[in-house]
Design an enzyme around this catalytic site. Structure first.
Site, PDB file in Angstrom:
ATOM      1  N   ARG A 174       0.817  -1.223   0.000  1.00  0.00           N
ATOM      2  CA  ARG A 174       0.000   0.000   0.000  1.00  0.00           C
ATOM      3  C   ARG A 174       0.850   1.272   0.000  1.00  0.00           C
ATOM      4  O   ARG A 174       0.367   2.351   0.305  1.00  0.00           O
ATOM      5  CB  ARG A 174      -0.972   0.013   1.191  1.00  0.00           C
ATOM      6  CG  ARG A 174      -2.009  -1.116   1.166  1.00  0.00           C
ATOM      7  CD  ARG A 174      -2.876  -1.021  -0.088  1.00  0.00           C
ATOM      8  NE  ARG A 174      -3.970  -1.989  -0.097  1.00  0.00           N
ATOM      9  CZ  ARG A 174      -3.929  -3.168  -0.712  1.00  0.00           C
ATOM     10  NH1 ARG A 174      -2.813  -3.546  -1.352  1.00  0.00           N
ATOM     11  NH2 ARG A 174      -4.964  -3.967  -0.706  1.00  0.00           N
ATOM     12  N   LEU A 175       2.122   1.148  -0.343  1.00  0.00           N
ATOM     13  CA  LEU A 175       2.992   2.326  -0.460  1.00  0.00           C
ATOM     14  C   LEU A 175       2.969   2.793  -1.915  1.00  0.00           C
ATOM     15  O   LEU A 175       3.967   2.774  -2.629  1.00  0.00           O
ATOM     16  CB  LEU A 175       4.408   1.983  -0.002  1.00  0.00           C
ATOM     17  CG  LEU A 175       4.521   1.539   1.458  1.00  0.00           C
ATOM     18  CD1 LEU A 175       5.963   1.191   1.807  1.00  0.00           C
ATOM     19  CD2 LEU A 175       3.992   2.627   2.392  1.00  0.00           C
TER      20      LEU A 175
END
Length: 210
Positions: free
Chosen positions: A189-190
């Site tokens: 989720r970066l």
């Protein structure tokens, strides 16, 4: 499976400041063409968000029909809900979501009508059934049933035969961008997010936290 448990790890690509274009329209052109070449389903589909006089937002999916340095173009019924809302508040947001490429593009800006000449040229390039349909459908209005649409299509088909003119209530809109955001899904989720905002001397490119 619970809907909250549905997850996907995004790992197809990356987006960084050094490899992206300084001009957001060029970056958009690259990504759109990659979606087309990748045979993504309906790569030209975009969500249009508008806000009415009651300050309630609304969205719908339309198809992009052109883009250049002036902006992003689509065509619709000017009397539709989106047409009426844009007449009262000429600002909108667009979004493209190319799921298979794990990419999203968001575009914000002021909306204007395209010229009558541009609307005429596109209208006459459409299939005959679509041109008749522009006359037959009182878009966004309550109707008693589908029979009305079929009846209207038959009526206007008989009236105009093979050469229906462009309805006065139908034409193009152009969103003139002043803000773009390009989102590339990344692992954990970066995600990569690059925002372009218009400045007096060009575009300011910044990275946003995911």
């Amino acid at each position: 499976m619970k809907i909250a448990d549905i997850r996907k790890s995004y790992e197809r690509a990356e987006l960084n400041e050094h490899a992206s274009h300084a001009d957001p329209m060029l970056q958009f052109d690259q990504w759109l063409n990659e979606a087309i070449k990748g045979e993504i389903p309906e790569p030209n589909a975009m969500t249009v968000a508008t806000v009415g006089s009651d300050l309630r937002p609304s969205t719908r999916v339309v198809l992009i029909k052109g883009y250049d340095e002036r902006g992003i173009v689509w065509y619709t019924n000017y009397d539709s809900r989106k047409g009426r809302e844009l007449a009262g508040n000429p600002f909108a947001a667009l979004q493209f979501h190319w799921v298979e490429l794990e990419r999203v593009v968001r575009i914000e800006g002021r909306v204007e009508r395209v010229s009558a000449e541009e609307s005429d040229a596109y209208f006459h390039s459409r299939p005959l059934d679509s041109r008749i349909g522009a006359w037959a459908s009182p878009q966004s209005q309550v109707i008693p049933g589908r029979t009305l649409l079929v009846t209207n299509a038959a009526k206007y088909g008989a009236q105009f035969l093979l050469n229906p003119p462009r309805p006065p209530h139908w034409g193009g809109f152009r969103l003139v961008p002043d803000c773009w955001e390009f989102w590339q899904g990344r692992k954990s989720r970066l995600h990569d997010r690059l925002r372009y905002t218009q400045q007096a001397d060009g575009w300011l490119r910044e990275r946003l936290a995911p």
